[in-house]
Scaffold this motif. Sequence first.
Motif, PDB file in Angstrom:
ATOM      1  N   GLY A 127       0.829  -1.196   0.000  1.00 61.92           N
ATOM      2  CA  GLY A 127       0.000   0.000   0.000  1.00 61.92           C
ATOM      3  C   GLY A 127       0.859   1.238   0.000  1.00 61.92           C
ATOM      4  O   GLY A 127       2.084   1.167  -0.036  1.00 61.92           O
ATOM      5  N   PRO A 128       0.248   2.423   0.025  1.00 60.95           N
ATOM      6  CA  PRO A 128       1.008   3.674  -0.032  1.00 60.95           C
ATOM      7  C   PRO A 128       2.015   3.764   1.100  1.00 60.95           C
ATOM      8  O   PRO A 128       1.826   3.221   2.182  1.00 60.95           O
ATOM      9  N   SER A 129       3.098   4.484   0.809  1.00 57.45           N
ATOM     10  CA  SER A 129       4.167   4.609   1.787  1.00 57.45           C
ATOM     11  C   SER A 129       3.695   5.384   3.009  1.00 57.45           C
ATOM     12  O   SER A 129       3.030   6.405   2.914  1.00 57.45           O
ATOM     13  N   THR A 130       4.042   4.864   4.176  1.00 57.63           N
ATOM     14  CA  THR A 130       3.811   5.545   5.438  1.00 57.63           C
ATOM     15  C   THR A 130       5.102   5.462   6.226  1.00 57.63           C
ATOM     16  O   THR A 130       5.971   4.642   5.930  1.00 57.63           O
ATOM     17  N   PRO A 131       5.287   6.319   7.246  1.00 57.42           N
ATOM     18  CA  PRO A 131       6.531   6.284   7.998  1.00 57.42           C
ATOM     19  C   PRO A 131       6.821   4.879   8.513  1.00 57.42           C
ATOM     20  O   PRO A 131       5.987   4.247   9.160  1.00 57.42           O
ATOM     21  N   GLY A 132       8.020   4.398   8.212  1.00 54.90           N
ATOM     22  CA  GLY A 132       8.418   3.075   8.662  1.00 54.90           C
ATOM     23  C   GLY A 132       7.858   1.957   7.815  1.00 54.90           C
ATOM     24  O   GLY A 132       8.028   0.798   8.131  1.00 54.90           O
ATOM     25  N   ARG A 133       7.173   2.264   6.708  1.00 60.13           N
ATOM     26  CA  ARG A 133       6.557   1.213   5.911  1.00 60.13           C
ATOM     27  C   ARG A 133       6.625   1.592   4.436  1.00 60.13           C
ATOM     28  O   ARG A 133       6.190   2.660   4.033  1.00 60.13           O
ATOM     29  N   GLY A 134       7.162   0.708   3.619  1.00 59.36           N
ATOM     30  CA  GLY A 134       7.225   0.971   2.190  1.00 59.36           C
ATOM     31  C   GLY A 134       8.289   1.996   1.839  1.00 59.36           C
ATOM     32  O   GLY A 134       9.047   2.460   2.674  1.00 59.36           O
ATOM     33  N   LEU A 135       8.351   2.340   0.545  1.00 59.35           N
ATOM     34  CA  LEU A 135       9.342   3.275   0.033  1.00 59.35           C
ATOM     35  C   LEU A 135       8.669   4.298  -0.864  1.00 59.35           C
ATOM     36  O   LEU A 135       7.679   3.978  -1.520  1.00 59.35           O
ATOM     37  N   PRO A 136       9.194   5.518  -0.929  1.00 54.32           N
ATOM     38  CA  PRO A 136       8.685   6.470  -1.910  1.00 54.32           C
ATOM     39  C   PRO A 136       9.117   6.058  -3.306  1.00 54.32           C
ATOM     40  O   PRO A 136      10.034   5.257  -3.487  1.00 54.32           O
ATOM     41  N   LEU A 137       8.445   6.603  -4.302  1.00 52.66           N
ATOM     42  CA  LEU A 137       8.829   6.319  -5.680  1.00 52.66           C
ATOM     43  C   LEU A 137      10.181   6.951  -5.982  1.00 52.66           C
ATOM     44  O   LEU A 137      10.439   8.096  -5.625  1.00 52.66           O
ATOM     45  N   ALA A 138      11.051   6.187  -6.637  1.00 53.88           N
ATOM     46  CA  ALA A 138      12.363   6.704  -7.013  1.00 53.88           C
ATOM     47  C   ALA A 138      12.219   7.842  -8.010  1.00 53.88           C
ATOM     48  O   ALA A 138      11.345   7.818  -8.877  1.00 53.88           O
ATOM     49  N   ARG A 139      13.077   8.847  -7.870  1.00 52.66           N
ATOM     50  CA  ARG A 139      13.099   9.962  -8.814  1.00 52.66           C
ATOM     51  C   ARG A 139      14.254   9.785  -9.784  1.00 52.66           C
ATOM     52  O   ARG A 139      15.345   9.359  -9.384  1.00 52.66           O
ATOM     53  N   PRO A 140      14.054  10.099 -11.061  1.00 45.73           N
ATOM     54  CA  PRO A 140      15.195  10.036 -11.961  1.00 45.73           C
ATOM     55  C   PRO A 140      16.263  11.029 -11.534  1.00 45.73           C
ATOM     56  O   PRO A 140      15.959  12.166 -11.198  1.00 45.73           O
ATOM     57  N   LEU A 141      17.506  10.594 -11.507  1.00 49.03           N
ATOM     58  CA  LEU A 141      18.593  11.499 -11.180  1.00 49.03           C
ATOM     59  C   LEU A 141      18.916  12.368 -12.386  1.00 49.03           C
ATOM     60  O   LEU A 141      18.779  11.929 -13.528  1.00 49.03           O
ATOM     61  N   PRO A 142      19.343  13.605 -12.164  1.00 47.60           N
ATOM     62  CA  PRO A 142      19.570  14.520 -13.292  1.00 47.60           C
ATOM     63  C   PRO A 142      20.748  14.090 -14.155  1.00 47.60           C
ATOM     64  O   PRO A 142      21.595  13.295 -13.736  1.00 47.60           O
ATOM     65  N   ALA A 143      20.799  14.635 -15.342  1.00 45.80           N
ATOM     66  CA  ALA A 143      21.932  14.381 -16.231  1.00 45.80           C
ATOM     67  C   ALA A 143      23.221  14.800 -15.528  1.00 45.80           C
ATOM     68  O   ALA A 143      23.266  15.827 -14.852  1.00 45.80           O
ATOM     69  N   GLY A 144      24.246  13.986 -15.675  1.00 46.45           N
ATOM     70  CA  GLY A 144      25.516  14.278 -15.038  1.00 46.45           C
ATOM     71  C   GLY A 144      25.642  13.735 -13.639  1.00 46.45           C
ATOM     72  O   GLY A 144      26.682  13.925 -12.993  1.00 46.45           O
ATOM     73  N   ALA A 145      24.606  13.057 -13.125  1.00 48.25           N
ATOM     74  CA  ALA A 145      24.689  12.483 -11.788  1.00 48.25           C
ATOM     75  C   ALA A 145      25.760  11.396 -11.741  1.00 48.25           C
ATOM     76  O   ALA A 145      26.069  10.749 -12.746  1.00 48.25           O
ATOM     77  N   ALA A 146      26.331  11.206 -10.554  1.00 47.48           N
ATOM     78  CA  ALA A 146      27.372  10.200 -10.385  1.00 47.48           C
ATOM     79  C   ALA A 146      26.827   8.807 -10.674  1.00 47.48           C
ATOM     80  O   ALA A 146      25.695   8.479 -10.306  1.00 47.48           O
ATOM     81  N   GLU A 147      27.625   7.982 -11.353  1.00 48.01           N
ATOM     82  CA  GLU A 147      27.219   6.615 -11.656  1.00 48.01           C
ATOM     83  C   GLU A 147      27.322   5.724 -10.420  1.00 48.01           C
ATOM     84  O   GLU A 147      26.607   4.745 -10.296  1.00 48.01           O
ATOM     85  N   GLU A 148      28.254   6.024  -9.536  1.00 45.71           N
ATOM     86  CA  GLU A 148      28.455   5.268  -8.301  1.00 45.71           C
ATOM     87  C   GLU A 148      29.183   6.181  -7.327  1.00 45.71           C
ATOM     88  O   GLU A 148      29.461   7.342  -7.639  1.00 45.71           O
ATOM     89  N   VAL A 149      29.483   5.681  -6.121  1.00 50.40           N
ATOM     90  CA  VAL A 149      30.210   6.493  -5.158  1.00 50.40           C
ATOM     91  C   VAL A 149      31.520   6.971  -5.774  1.00 50.40           C
ATOM     92  O   VAL A 149      32.262   6.200  -6.375  1.00 50.40           O
ATOM     93  N   VAL A 150      31.794   8.275  -5.638  1.00 56.57           N
ATOM     94  CA  VAL A 150      33.012   8.869  -6.192  1.00 56.57           C
ATOM     95  C   VAL A 150      34.094   8.785  -5.123  1.00 56.57           C
ATOM     96  O   VAL A 150      33.998   9.448  -4.086  1.00 56.57           O
TER      97      VAL A 150
END
Length: 299
Positions: free
Chosen positions: A24-47
């Motif tokens: 069901g919909p995300s609530t505190p401590g339950r579920g996850l929010p929808l992922a947002r696309p990262l902007p162009a130029g975002a890091a591919e992995e930890v730098v």
Amino acid sequence: MVLSRGARWAAGALTAVCTVLLLGPSTPGRGLPLARPLPAGAAEEVVPDRVGTWNLCNPCGSGLNFGRATEIATYAPQVIGLQEACVRDVEEIRRYLEEVYGLVYRVEYGPVLRNWNRCGGLPWRPGGFGQAILSAAPMTDRVSVEYPDGGSEDRGYLAVTTLVGGRPVRVFNTHLAQRRQEGVRAGQVGVLAAEVARHDRAVVLGDFNAAPSAPELGPMWALATDADPGCRPSAAGAGADGCGATTDWNSKFDYVFLRGITPRTHRVHPSPYSDHHLLHTDLNPARALPSVGRVPVRS
């Protein structure tokens, strides 16, 4: 397994959709929010040679934590120091970084307050508030110090040893007394600088609540240089002598001080999730770090 930025976001979005369908919909401590696309130029992995600093609060509140996690995921520093950080907010940010964006960070805390109004919890068991350091590599030799005089609010610094660019470095994270408390800040800088001076290689992150030309910052300038290449203590204020502003009110209060290390690049990123900007610096020379801090995003 290492995922590209696009694959990381797609997998995170699929994870979030599946979670919503199952729980069901995300609530505190339950579920996850929808992922947002990262902007162009975002890091591919930890730098591996990137360090950052960010004062999270104002506006405060856990409702901003997914946006904060997305900001950190965009730049993916090896190490980032957070100020005005509630323990429960940092835990939520770490959860989003791992489960939505596939970035694993260890954490060390340097709380100076237990504050129910700021950080929630029970009145008799309030949440911790102060500094935190996130690192993709393990951290050792943690030291948390509260300044003898915090001014109008308790303040302190947190220090750890960790890897940056494949080499061990001492990392400090601090938050000095609020504006118009120059004498208090001078005492705090004295405490901090005495410890920084013990290390040949150090990164000092934080919100110093003072412009570069403030006299109380003199001991830090004597030991280290700011990662902003044009910023020196002779600067009269924001924008002068190349010192870029790091706050919404056009002042430079946030620093990445380097001792025994030189910067390669330095960036400042305004954010809607705080009145302080997120800063990050890539250090030089950069040396490859074994793969740490990334896991496949679960789907």
